[in-house]
Scaffold this motif. Sequence first.
Motif, short mmCIF file in Angstrom:
data_model
loop_
_atom_site.label_atom_id
_atom_site.label_comp_id
_atom_site.label_asym_id
_atom_site.label_seq_id
_atom_site.Cartn_x
_atom_site.Cartn_y
_atom_site.Cartn_z
N UNK A 1 -3.67 10.81 -6.29
CA UNK A 1 -4.71 11.08 -5.26
C UNK A 1 -4.10 10.87 -4.09
N UNK A 2 -2.89 10.31 -3.76
CA UNK A 2 -2.32 10.18 -2.30
C UNK A 2 -1.72 11.23 -1.85
N UNK B 1 0.07 7.06 -5.61
CA UNK B 1 -0.64 7.62 -6.75
C UNK B 1 -1.14 8.93 -6.59
N UNK C 1 2.74 2.21 -2.50
CA UNK C 1 2.92 2.86 -4.07
C UNK C 1 2.01 4.21 -4.03
N UNK D 1 0.78 -1.24 -0.16
CA UNK D 1 0.02 -0.04 0.07
C UNK D 1 0.75 1.24 -0.09
N UNK E 1 -1.71 14.88 -0.66
CA UNK E 1 -2.66 15.88 -0.16
C UNK E 1 -1.76 17.11 0.43
#
Lengths: 160, 455
Positions: free
Chosen positions: B40-41, B38, B36, B34, B43
């Motif tokens: 949208x990760x 992306x 990796x 978990x 913030x």
Amino acid sequence: MAKVPVQFTLNGSEKAEFIDSGTTLLNALRDKIGDTSPKGGCHQGTCGACSVIIDGELRLSCLMLAETCNGATITTTSGLAVGGVLHPLQRAFLDTFATQCGFCTPGMIMAAKVLLDHTPNPSREDVVEALSGNICRCTGYEPIIRAVLAAARANPQNAA
Amino acid sequence: MELRKSYFADVRKDDLHEIGQPRPRSDSPGHVTGRTAYFADRNFPGMLHLKMVRSPHHHARIRSIDTSEAEKHPGVIKVLTAKDVPHNVYTILILIQVGPEDETVLADGKVRWKGEAVVAVLAETERAAQEAAAKVKVDYEVLPAVFDMEEALKPGAPIVNEYHGQNYYLYDSGACRKVRFGDVEAGFAQADHVLEQSYQSSPIEHAPTETTGCVVAPEGNDRFTCHTNTQAMFFTLDNTSIILQMPGSKLHFVGGTVGGGFGGKVDVIVEPIAILGAKLTGRPVCFIYSREEEMQISSPRAAEKVVIKDGVMKDGRIVARKVTGYTDAGAYSRHSPYGAQKGAGHYPGPYTVPNVWIDTYCVYTNRTPSSAMRGFGVTIGDFALEVQMDKLARLIGMDPLEFRFINAYRDGDMKAHRQPTEGAALIECMQEAARVANWPVAEKYMAMSSYKNGA
């Protein structure tokens, strides 16, 4: 908007946050707590990418309100490896090429973990059923099914 | 894996170190843990959410846009319309001189497909952006729309896209891409049978698990960092530079990890407007398609129509093949002029045919703009060609695989595009396929070779 307190155990650590009432568990985990291993693929409970384990049960975090998880014990894929040692499911997904783009992988591993926790020696049909709520668009499901069966076989309790 | 070393023994080296060996994927440890990252990760504090007001009509003139209520909505920071975009009319392939610019970032005066972006709303929360978007008032005058390619090509059809002036892409070769080889009419006259069939496909959505989007952060040095899941990083960088009239040195694109693409993330749609939003507000911005937008708004594979007319001899030789291909670009070009051209390059398939005629059209309709997908421009053509091959074999009472052996291209054969065939290996592939599938094929075909003069 009114803030509400939430408190739960995530991967063994105590977490407490003030969140907007109505925030989904998925958004609370990703945006507030910073655990981005659950993914948002549809935000309507159809793709399974947001799957987490709450008190031992598989749950879609995009459909759970975070404020209903007070006091819960939550497990996500980012919490599976202990001391840098991969969980047997993670090892099996890695070894048998069960990932491609990787976006569905954390959800798949959550669904598979709940299966193996309840059914350590599953049949192929059990695996298919357990993964039926998780969509993979890349690899095809065969390598994923093989990975879950390989992880079950790797369990010493299933020897012989 | 078994390597058949009997094939091409004179040219192969077999000093293979990697082929046939399993090697761990470098990205897989990140996927299974978990970790990796992306797009949208990412913030950022104070990040704004961008939501689009979209056209409810397939074709309409915009009389007026009233954003005043939306601007007053609590949490709204900025509302963008066409006049805010420095270079609003663009086309992706202008980078390789495939114009004209024919698509608006935000609709200006007209919408040409249902779902087209008209107004962008930036707000503190996704919910506020959504609620405010619903308060934007757009006054439309609905225009006649055309959804069928053959209807669109008829005289008097509504003009979809004024930047083209007609409902097809005008190539330097004219209304279509053309291939002419031999004399196709003489081939039909000589043939024992002539078979004309038409094949059609619907648009196909790629349906990646991760929806299209980007997260943009303004940097302290007047640069913008854009985390994106584009599959076309430099197309996106350069087109954004044109649209925003900003030097590329101000744009820092971070990509590489895509949660499923399949060709569906090659268009330049979300990044320019999100970066513009970040520039005008000074705040980080995320623009992420909902699942509904991914299915309805993102470019699908084009609908296609393929008409194939073949002349075939009783002994199995195809002596003439005429193909007319239509690619439904939808309302805008995106990559479709290239896709239709690629179709022209792909027909008549991997077969040696002495007389060939190919026309492929890129057609504009009031449908969702289409673009690339796996096997761009050739997959539907292959479907049509191979179904046609089976029908031809049945027509002359021949085994469909043996029929393909007779027509398969060999090294040295001149293709319709006047490129000699090299490294074909089709015969050898079919021989292996016949063995693996246990499909009985006469020995003379199993003794054939792709080499020049190979039986």
